[in-house]
Motif scaffolding. Structure first.
Motif, mmCIF file in Angstrom:
data_model
loop_
_atom_site.group_PDB
_atom_site.id
_atom_site.type_symbol
_atom_site.label_atom_id
_atom_site.label_comp_id
_atom_site.label_asym_id
_atom_site.label_seq_id
_atom_site.Cartn_x
_atom_site.Cartn_y
_atom_site.Cartn_z
ATOM 1 N N LEU A 21 67.750 21.223 52.692
ATOM 2 C CA LEU A 21 68.389 22.531 52.792
ATOM 3 C C LEU A 21 69.422 22.644 53.916
ATOM 4 O O LEU A 21 70.592 22.906 53.662
ATOM 5 C CB LEU A 21 67.307 23.599 52.983
ATOM 6 N N SER A 35 62.655 21.905 51.222
ATOM 7 C CA SER A 35 61.850 22.852 50.459
ATOM 8 C C SER A 35 60.363 22.511 50.460
ATOM 9 O O SER A 35 59.557 23.295 49.959
ATOM 10 C CB SER A 35 62.357 22.941 49.017
ATOM 11 N N ARG A 309 73.590 21.504 49.509
ATOM 12 C CA ARG A 309 73.115 22.743 50.124
ATOM 13 C C ARG A 309 73.740 22.996 51.488
ATOM 14 O O ARG A 309 73.875 24.148 51.911
ATOM 15 C CB ARG A 309 71.589 22.722 50.237
#
Length: 335
Positions: A21, A35, A309
């Motif tokens: 992320l 995650s 991301r």
């Protein structure tokens, strides 16, 4: 377009690798969230060896992470169970949690900002029971928030950032469409907003420099605003529209302001083409902002057909790091 090549990478283990992320540069290395709720520290020069330290967070679902003090390798995280943690990467992972705060009950926290200058953490909540809040804690006395604003937004608070020069100013963005700048020295909530820009459901927003603000919506509309005196308040000084059409991409991952206030780098990707681009936003000789598509940097292959991301750029070292939903963190260098 100037192309970089993937020079190193690490894939998180597991049959279904987690999404990688955030990449947050610290003095000790790269702090990376994923995650699977882990917070890892990587040596950027030995990326392929995997994380040097692994911390398991306890937020239910980790939603946000920011550097609290990058030079001292201290980072803060927040999540869906309403908790906030401060981690010191100079310590052993089992002892790294220096502070834990339970936020606004069990209301999920969606955004986070940190200022070591004023020893403050700020968090933004999701809309719960018809209320979305911005709460600020002084970490020296964390038993209760020092400030709580319940009326500056009417929907999820998706973005928070402190001003780069004056940490008493806090920018907030929300799915209610507003980007607000609050003076946290003002206790009266009716007076705390000193600037407000109506942009549309806010995905990312922040300060470019001492007076200028950027915002990008969830449907990728991008604009700049100026808080300076003499500028028409509330109106965009640059309205780009949908960046996907302007840049020929499918999504915008994030926007990284430059530390010197001279512009920003926009990270945009195309899954169909397996390409990620870095496009510079800079000021021309007349003071007008420009998207310099001619000097775009391409990362061919990127993270395959998965989304990128986050990214961070180290200009002096000529390296770019990216994190993706394919479970990889990668380093990119000139060929």
């Amino acid at each position: 377009m100037y192309m970089l090549s993937c020079a190193a990478g690490y894939k998180y283990p597991g049959a279904e690798a987690p999404y990688v992320l955030d990449i947050i540069p610290l003095a000790a290395g790269l702090a990376v969230t994923s995650s699977d709720q882990s917070l890892c520290l990587f040596d950027p020069t030995r990326l392929g060896l995997g994380p040097a330290k692994i911390i398991r967070t306890n937020h239910g679902h980790l939603t946000s992470a920011k550097a609290y003090n990058a030079s001292e390798s201290i980072i803060s995280t927040a999540g869906e169970n309403g908790s906030i943690s401060v981690w010191d990467f100079r310590l052993d992972p089992s002892k790294a949690e220096a502070l834990r705060i339970q936020g606004n009950g069990a209301t999920s926290l969606l955004s986070l900002a940190c200022s070591s200058q004023i020893s403050t953490l700020a968090v933004g909540t999701e809309l719960d029971n018809h209320q979305a809040s911005v709460l600020l804690w002084d970490i020296r006395s964390p038993s209760a928030p020092k400030l709580q604003y319940n009326e500056v937004h009417s929907d999820d608070v998706t973005e928070l950032n402190f001003h780069p020069g004056d940490p008493n100013l806090l920018l907030s963005g929300s799915t209610d469409g507003l980007v607000n700048v609050c003076d946290t020295r003002i206790t009266d909530e009716d007076e705390v907003i000193i600037q407000a820009f109506n942009h549309g459901s806010v995905h990312r927003a922040g300060f470019l420099n001492s007076t200028e603000v950027f915002a990008i919506s969830h449907d990728e509309k991008f604009s700049l605003y100026d808080m300076a005196e003499g500028v028409e308040q509330g109106s965009a000084t640059l309205d780009v529209g949908d960046l996907r059409q302007v840049l020929g991409c499918q999504y915008v991952a994030s926007i990284s302001p430059k530390l010197n206030g001279a512009g920003a780098v926009i990270g945009a990707g195309s899954q169909d083409q397996e390409m990620f681009q870095l496009i510079h936003l800079s000021k021309g000789p007349t003071g007008a902002w420009n998207l310099d598509k001619e000097t775009a940097v391409g990362l061919p292959g990127a993270h395959g057909s998965e989304l990128v991301r986050s990214f961070c750029v180290f200009d002096e070292q000529h390296v770019v790091f990216t994190a993706g939903e394919d479970g990889y963190i990668k380093a990119w260098r000139p060929t």
